[in-house]
Design an enzyme around this catalytic site. Structure first.
Site, PDB file in Angstrom:
ATOM      1  N   GLY A   1      -3.176   3.846  -2.658  1.00  0.00           N
ATOM      2  CA  GLY A   1      -3.244   2.720  -3.575  1.00  0.00           C
ATOM      3  C   GLY A   1      -2.906   1.449  -2.831  1.00  0.00           C
ATOM      4  O   GLY A   1      -2.224   1.478  -1.807  1.00  0.00           O
TER       5      GLY A   1
ATOM      6  N   SER B   1       0.833  -1.202   0.000  1.00  0.00           N
ATOM      7  CA  SER B   1       0.000   0.000   0.000  1.00  0.00           C
ATOM      8  C   SER B   1       0.868   1.252   0.000  1.00  0.00           C
ATOM      9  O   SER B   1       1.988   1.240   0.518  1.00  0.00           O
ATOM     10  CB  SER B   1      -0.918  -0.006   1.230  1.00  0.00           C
ATOM     11  OG  SER B   1      -1.805   1.085   1.211  1.00  0.00           O
ATOM     12  N   ASP B   2       0.343   2.329  -0.572  1.00  0.00           N
ATOM     13  CA  ASP B   2       1.072   3.599  -0.603  1.00  0.00           C
ATOM     14  C   ASP B   2       0.080   4.752  -0.528  1.00  0.00           C
ATOM     15  O   ASP B   2      -0.936   4.749  -1.230  1.00  0.00           O
ATOM     16  CB  ASP B   2       1.909   3.717  -1.878  1.00  0.00           C
ATOM     17  CG  ASP B   2       2.779   4.960  -1.876  1.00  0.00           C
ATOM     18  OD1 ASP B   2       3.676   5.041  -1.018  1.00  0.00           O
ATOM     19  OD2 ASP B   2       2.549   5.849  -2.714  1.00  0.00           O
ATOM     20  N   THR B   3       0.369   5.724   0.328  1.00  0.00           N
ATOM     21  CA  THR B   3      -0.517   6.868   0.534  1.00  0.00           C
ATOM     22  C   THR B   3       0.201   8.160   0.180  1.00  0.00           C
ATOM     23  O   THR B   3       1.381   8.335   0.495  1.00  0.00           O
ATOM     24  CB  THR B   3      -0.984   6.939   2.003  1.00  0.00           C
ATOM     25  OG1 THR B   3      -1.683   5.739   2.340  1.00  0.00           O
ATOM     26  CG2 THR B   3      -1.916   8.131   2.230  1.00  0.00           C
TER      27      THR B   3
END
EC number: 3.6.1.9
Length: 199
Positions: free
Chosen positions: A112, A75-77
């Protein structure tokens, strides 16, 4: 059969661990350092999904052959203001600059995620609009000194006590802003970890 399936969160973030635990699915954590630089040729949405996939792949490649049916979640924010992505601050001055730009207006938070399983990748993202009220320079400085938001995109954590006074609106998933869109992730994982119908 799901007994040999093992979910691995490709992150050491305590916030993401807490959020994934909300799904009730047992998991382990692992992470590998990757280059999280955005590709300027891609949209922000595609970038957060691409980096999520890279994180998941980096962990998947480290697993032993006998790891069973591993399922890896990456995950990436990022925070987006006026179309520009704001990553993690490099220092206190950078954090002050970011928060000064964010205060008194609304911005987007995109997270994502990618689920790798059996050679396939499930990727998606969530978008939340956050409005932060006006903050004085002193309030911004105090927040940075006390909360030290240097590991957070946009230089803030929406769950932080000192920020609660300034969050004036949220449109979308709150947990997405913290670091993981729990409902979307659970919907994607659910078919891989079906519960007994009688439970």
């Amino acid at each position: 059969m799901t007994s040999r399936r093992k979910l691995i969160l490709a992150s050491q973030s305590p916030r993401r661990r807490e959020l994934l635990a909300m799904t009730g699915i047992p998991f382990e954590t692992a992470s590998v350092e990757i280059d999280e630089t955005f590709d300027p040729a891609l949209t922000v949405e595609k970038n957060v999904m691409a980096i999520s996939k890279q994180k998941a792949e980096a962990v998947m490649w480290t697993l032993p052959q006998d790891a069973g049916e591993a399922i890896v979640l990456g995950s990436d924010t990022t925070v987006v203001l006026d179309g520009a992505a704001l990553g993690k601050p490099g220092d206190a001055d950078h954090a002050f600059e970011m928060l000064s730009a964010l205060q008194g207006r609304s911005h987007e938070v995109l997270t994502g995620f990618c689920i790798l399983h059996d050679g396939k990748a499930i990727t998606d993202y969530a978008r939340t609009i956050v409005e932060i009220g006006a903050m004085t320079p002193g309030e911004i400085t105090r927040y940075i000194e006390v909360m030290k938001p240097f590991d957070k995109a946009g230089s803030y954590g929406i769950q932080d006590p000192l920020l609660a006074c300034f969050v004036t609106g949220i449109d979308g998933c709150y947990y997405n802003v913290v670091g993981l869109p729990v409902s979307k992730v659970y919907a994607a994982l659910k078919p891989l970890f079906p519960l007994d119908a009688n439970r």
